[in-house]
Design a protein around this motif. Structure first.
Motif, PDB file in Angstrom:
ATOM      1  N   GLN A  18       0.641  -1.352  -0.038  1.00  7.02           N
ATOM      2  CA  GLN A  18       0.052   0.028   0.033  1.00  7.02           C
ATOM      3  C   GLN A  18       0.800   1.229   0.125  1.00  7.02           C
ATOM      4  O   GLN A  18       1.874   1.426   0.836  1.00  7.02           O
ATOM      5  CB  GLN A  18      -1.061  -0.057   1.110  1.00  7.02           C
ATOM      6  N   TRP A  19       0.521   2.309  -0.749  1.00  7.95           N
ATOM      7  CA  TRP A  19       1.287   3.310  -0.689  1.00  7.95           C
ATOM      8  C   TRP A  19       0.926   4.307   0.316  1.00  7.95           C
ATOM      9  O   TRP A  19       0.018   4.805   0.544  1.00  7.95           O
ATOM     10  CB  TRP A  19       1.023   4.083  -2.193  1.00  7.95           C
ATOM     11  N   VAL A  20       1.878   4.795   1.028  1.00  9.15           N
ATOM     12  CA  VAL A  20       1.761   5.846   2.010  1.00  9.15           C
ATOM     13  C   VAL A  20       2.125   7.059   1.775  1.00  9.15           C
ATOM     14  O   VAL A  20       3.437   7.205   1.655  1.00  9.15           O
ATOM     15  CB  VAL A  20       2.374   5.123   3.423  1.00  9.15           C
ATOM     16  N   GLY A  21       1.415   8.299   1.367  1.00  9.68           N
ATOM     17  CA  GLY A  21       1.889   9.483   1.088  1.00  9.68           C
ATOM     18  C   GLY A  21       2.079  10.518   2.319  1.00  9.68           C
ATOM     19  O   GLY A  21       1.399  10.276   3.218  1.00  9.68           O
ATOM     20  N   PHE A  22       3.000  11.366   2.014  1.00 15.37           N
ATOM     21  CA  PHE A  22       3.353  12.389   3.146  1.00 15.37           C
ATOM     22  C   PHE A  22       2.339  13.225   3.023  1.00 15.37           C
ATOM     23  O   PHE A  22       2.427  14.400   4.000  1.00 15.37           O
ATOM     24  CB  PHE A  22       4.743  12.839   3.130  1.00 15.37           C
ATOM     25  N   GLU A  23       1.607  13.683   1.919  1.00 20.71           N
ATOM     26  CA  GLU A  23       0.675  14.845   1.848  1.00 20.71           C
ATOM     27  C   GLU A  23      -0.101  14.983   3.023  1.00 20.71           C
ATOM     28  O   GLU A  23      -0.163  16.371   3.488  1.00 20.71           O
ATOM     29  CB  GLU A  23      -0.163  14.539   0.715  1.00 20.71           C
ATOM     30  N   LYS A  24      -0.861  14.134   3.606  1.00 23.99           N
ATOM     31  CA  LYS A  24      -1.856  14.456   4.520  1.00 23.99           C
ATOM     32  C   LYS A  24      -0.872  14.635   5.978  1.00 23.99           C
ATOM     33  O   LYS A  24      -1.756  15.504   6.807  1.00 23.99           O
ATOM     34  CB  LYS A  24      -2.845  13.209   5.014  1.00 23.99           C
ATOM     35  N   TRP A  25      -0.001  13.992   5.929  1.00 23.33           N
ATOM     36  CA  TRP A  25       1.002  14.204   7.319  1.00 23.33           C
ATOM     37  C   TRP A  25       1.636  15.737   7.381  1.00 23.33           C
ATOM     38  O   TRP A  25       1.632  16.280   8.242  1.00 23.33           O
ATOM     39  CB  TRP A  25       1.981  13.193   7.327  1.00 23.33           C
ATOM     40  N   TYR A  26       1.854  15.970   6.244  1.00 24.81           N
ATOM     41  CA  TYR A  26       2.641  17.343   6.294  1.00 24.81           C
ATOM     42  C   TYR A  26       1.806  18.800   5.527  1.00 24.81           C
ATOM     43  O   TYR A  26       2.539  19.725   5.068  1.00 24.81           O
ATOM     44  CB  TYR A  26       3.974  17.356   5.472  1.00 24.81           C
ATOM     45  N   ARG A  27       0.456  18.474   5.494  1.00 26.66           N
ATOM     46  CA  ARG A  27      -0.168  19.724   4.873  1.00 26.66           C
ATOM     47  C   ARG A  27      -0.946  20.371   6.146  1.00 26.66           C
ATOM     48  O   ARG A  27      -1.705  19.820   6.954  1.00 26.66           O
ATOM     49  CB  ARG A  27      -1.262  19.160   3.868  1.00 26.66           C
ATOM     50  N   PRO A  28      -0.699  21.752   6.344  1.00 24.38           N
ATOM     51  CA  PRO A  28      -1.012  22.304   7.345  1.00 24.38           C
ATOM     52  C   PRO A  28      -2.464  22.748   7.506  1.00 24.38           C
ATOM     53  O   PRO A  28      -2.887  22.960   6.128  1.00 24.38           O
ATOM     54  CB  PRO A  28      -0.125  23.479   7.578  1.00 24.38           C
ATOM     55  N   LYS A  29      -3.082  22.775   8.601  1.00 27.69           N
ATOM     56  CA  LYS A  29      -4.598  23.326   8.726  1.00 27.69           C
ATOM     57  C   LYS A  29      -4.723  24.666   8.379  1.00 27.69           C
ATOM     58  O   LYS A  29      -5.370  25.464   7.633  1.00 27.69           O
ATOM     59  CB  LYS A  29      -5.291  22.864   9.827  1.00 27.69           C
TER      60      LYS A  29
END
Length: 199
Positions: free
Chosen positions: A68-79
């Motif tokens: 499964q691909w685990v992307g960093f987008e959701k981890w490092y996108r600020p609110k």
């Protein structure tokens, strides 16, 4: 001559010719003897050098043991992107105080703490055709800290805390923690000096 260095203390020398003086709200025609007190809004900006660092990490990712691909987008996108505002209170025609702050920034795997900005601006006419200005600022706070991930390495390694960005590399999980970001703004202290001569 131009000299500029960012980390951790920046100094800028600028020599200009045939250009009008403009240092914040000071105006070349406003050289008066009487005291002046007024406040001017001089900066509003979103993002910072540390915000850019967090944005760079969003492009990465890795493939888990199950494919499964685990992307960093959701981890490092600020609110909310770090937002800065600065004002100058002009106390005399030559001298002003800079003050302001930033909101900070928060994402799932990193935070940038809010900051306070303080500084001074000083400008005077050296001659009828030349002037000198100095601007010095310091930022208090604004530290960027990166959080860890819990990674399951199966029967061999079990569950360990790891640097999210390096979880799938050949670096030992414990060693990846040394690369977690924990730093202050690179431009937290700066001094800008300018001399202007008009022909």
């Amino acid at each position: 001559m131009l000299f500029h260095r960012h980390l951790p203390f920046a100094v800028t020398w600028v020599f200009l010719t045939a250009m009008p003086v403009s240092a914040m709200a000071f105006q070349e025609t406003a050289w008066r003897l009487e005291p002046v007190t007024s406040t001017h809004w001089v900066e509003f900006a979103q993002g910072s050098e540390l915000s850019k660092l967090g944005a760079n990490y969003r492009a990465g990712g890795f493939e888990s043991a199950t494919g499964q691909w685990v992307g960093f987008e959701k981890w490092y996108r600020p609110k909310l992107v770090d937002t800065r505002a600065t004002w100058m209170t002009q106390l005399t025609p030559e001298f002003g105080v800079l003050w302001g702050g930033s909101t900070g920034e928060r994402a799932e795997k990193y935070t940038i703490s809010p900051s306070l900005k303080l500084g001074v601006v000083y400008q005077f006419k050296a001659t009828s055709r030349s002037s000198f200005s100095l601007k010095a600022t310091s930022v208090i706070g604004g530290r960027m800290k990166e959080q860890t991930c819990s990674a399951n390495y199966g029967d061999v390694g079990g569950v360990e805390q790891v640097n999210c960005r390096l979880a799938a590399t050949e670096i030992a999980p414990a060693d990846t923690l040394k690369y977690l970001i924990n730093t202050l703004p690179p431009d937290r202290n700066s001094v800008h000096i300018r001399y202007t001569f008009s022909f």
